[in-house]
Write a protein that holds these residues in place. Sequence first.
Motif, mmCIF file in Angstrom:
data_model
loop_
_atom_site.group_PDB
_atom_site.id
_atom_site.type_symbol
_atom_site.label_atom_id
_atom_site.label_comp_id
_atom_site.label_asym_id
_atom_site.label_seq_id
_atom_site.Cartn_x
_atom_site.Cartn_y
_atom_site.Cartn_z
ATOM 1 N N ALA A 165 0.842 -1.200 0.000
ATOM 2 C CA ALA A 165 0.000 0.000 0.000
ATOM 3 C C ALA A 165 0.873 1.245 0.000
ATOM 4 C CB ALA A 165 -0.918 0.001 1.213
ATOM 5 N N VAL A 166 0.434 2.253 -0.739
ATOM 6 C CA VAL A 166 1.185 3.510 -0.776
ATOM 7 C C VAL A 166 1.269 4.095 0.625
ATOM 8 C CG1 VAL A 166 1.244 5.847 -1.716
ATOM 9 C CG2 VAL A 166 0.435 3.946 -3.148
ATOM 10 N N PRO A 167 2.470 4.401 1.119
ATOM 11 C CA PRO A 167 2.607 4.921 2.488
ATOM 12 C C PRO A 167 1.893 6.261 2.689
ATOM 13 C CG PRO A 167 4.725 4.189 1.605
ATOM 14 C CD PRO A 167 3.765 4.218 0.451
ATOM 15 N N ASN A 168 1.494 6.475 3.931
ATOM 16 C CA ASN A 168 0.955 7.764 4.382
ATOM 17 C C ASN A 168 -0.326 8.173 3.672
ATOM 18 O OD1 ASN A 168 3.245 8.097 6.115
ATOM 19 N ND2 ASN A 168 4.424 8.789 4.347
ATOM 20 N N LEU A 185 -2.308 -0.118 -4.087
ATOM 21 C CA LEU A 185 -1.078 -0.911 -3.976
ATOM 22 C C LEU A 185 0.025 -0.384 -4.891
ATOM 23 C CD1 LEU A 185 -2.696 -4.453 -3.825
ATOM 24 C CD2 LEU A 185 -2.167 -2.889 -1.948
ATOM 25 N N GLY A 186 0.282 0.912 -4.774
ATOM 26 C CA GLY A 186 1.303 1.544 -5.610
ATOM 27 C C GLY A 186 2.709 1.383 -5.087
ATOM 28 N N PRO A 193 7.645 -2.599 -4.628
ATOM 29 C CA PRO A 193 7.125 -2.246 -5.959
ATOM 30 C C PRO A 193 5.615 -2.047 -6.001
ATOM 31 C CG PRO A 193 7.548 -4.584 -5.851
ATOM 32 C CD PRO A 193 8.062 -4.009 -4.551
ATOM 33 N N ASN A 194 5.186 -1.484 -7.082
ATOM 34 C CA ASN A 194 3.771 -1.273 -7.396
ATOM 35 C C ASN A 194 3.181 -2.606 -7.885
ATOM 36 O OD1 ASN A 194 1.349 -0.572 -8.767
ATOM 37 N ND2 ASN A 194 2.132 1.430 -9.334
ATOM 38 N N ILE A 195 2.143 -3.111 -7.191
ATOM 39 C CA ILE A 195 1.463 -4.332 -7.673
ATOM 40 C C ILE A 195 -0.013 -4.055 -7.957
ATOM 41 C CG2 ILE A 195 3.058 -5.912 -6.522
ATOM 42 C CD1 ILE A 195 0.760 -6.420 -4.450
ATOM 43 N N SER A 196 -0.319 -2.804 -8.225
ATOM 44 C CA SER A 196 -1.680 -2.462 -8.642
ATOM 45 C C SER A 196 -1.861 -2.897 -10.096
ATOM 46 C CB SER A 196 -1.910 -0.956 -8.506
ATOM 47 O OG SER A 196 -1.346 -0.260 -9.608
ATOM 48 N N LYS A 253 6.143 4.834 -10.393
ATOM 49 C CA LYS A 253 7.139 3.793 -10.128
ATOM 50 C C LYS A 253 7.918 4.146 -8.868
ATOM 51 C CE LYS A 253 11.132 1.446 -12.226
ATOM 52 N NZ LYS A 253 12.023 1.641 -11.058
ATOM 53 N N PRO A 254 7.924 3.273 -7.870
ATOM 54 C CA PRO A 254 8.742 3.528 -6.675
ATOM 55 C C PRO A 254 10.230 3.555 -7.027
ATOM 56 C CG PRO A 254 7.088 1.854 -6.234
ATOM 57 C CD PRO A 254 7.095 2.069 -7.716
#
Length: 308
Positions: free
Chosen positions: A58-61, A68-69, A84-87, A150-151
Amino acid sequence: MLRRILLGLILLGALGLGIFWLLTIPAVVAPASLPPRTANLANGLAAFNAGGCTSCHAVPNQPDRLKLGGGLAMPSPFGTFHVPNISPDPTYGIGRWSEADFVTAVLKGTSPDGAHYFPAFPYASYQHASVDDVRDLFAYLKTLPAVSGKPRDHELPFPFNIRRNVGIWKLLFMDGKPLVADASRPPSWNHGAYLVNGLGHCAECHSPRNFLGGIVDAQRFAGGPNPEGEGWVPNITQKRLGDWSAKDIAYFLETGQTPDGDTAGGSMVRVIRNMSQLSAEDRAAIAEYLKSLPPVDGPPRPKKAKES
């Protein structure tokens, strides 16, 4: 003579490199091994919660646990991993993955482009999940919102940044075997064993690790230093949980409340958010299995370390 020695060394080096290359070939799941099947989205949701996907991806904060970015930074003794992003985003996530790509990633730790994933992705435990559960999980993930972006790349020093080396790690710490039910135990116990040792990947945090980052089998579930570098992950064998009843454990997994009135902290808060979404039967099965674990002494704990 010197020329012969040099030629021999070159040949030995080439032979060694060839053996290394063969031993570290990334494993894949062939699409043909996945017969046609209608996905069970309810089971996919259960696998999603048991696997703790939102805890890391999950994207933080931000409050939405279904975005799920990725982007969470995970420090380790080997460097910092960025989740990683699993969206379902087709550019930055898994939107263009095939079902075989996803099953391969989860069960084998191999990416769609044929590279080893680093074992910060807990596929050493996920390898024990059933193929059907993983296929249902993939179907469920495709129903979630796409998240662009992209992280950051992992920040790992040499030689830990060489993915091919992970093939040797897998040979040492992955057996590739499915969990076998214990016929002497009831179905509920076996279900708990499956959730704890497979999708739940509890040992990944609750076990000490050796210098290569592999779990110390003799102290499995006995706690140890937090893999993320801060605090101490508690022992969850009967060495520490001997005074807890199965109902106490199940209640903790639902609420984060301990029998003595304390509450879960650190990364366990994220885990409880997932476990609380499981069915009462799933939590009871996990508790039943954990209560059956014999007491095991963990590594010496620093006096100032706090449990997460």
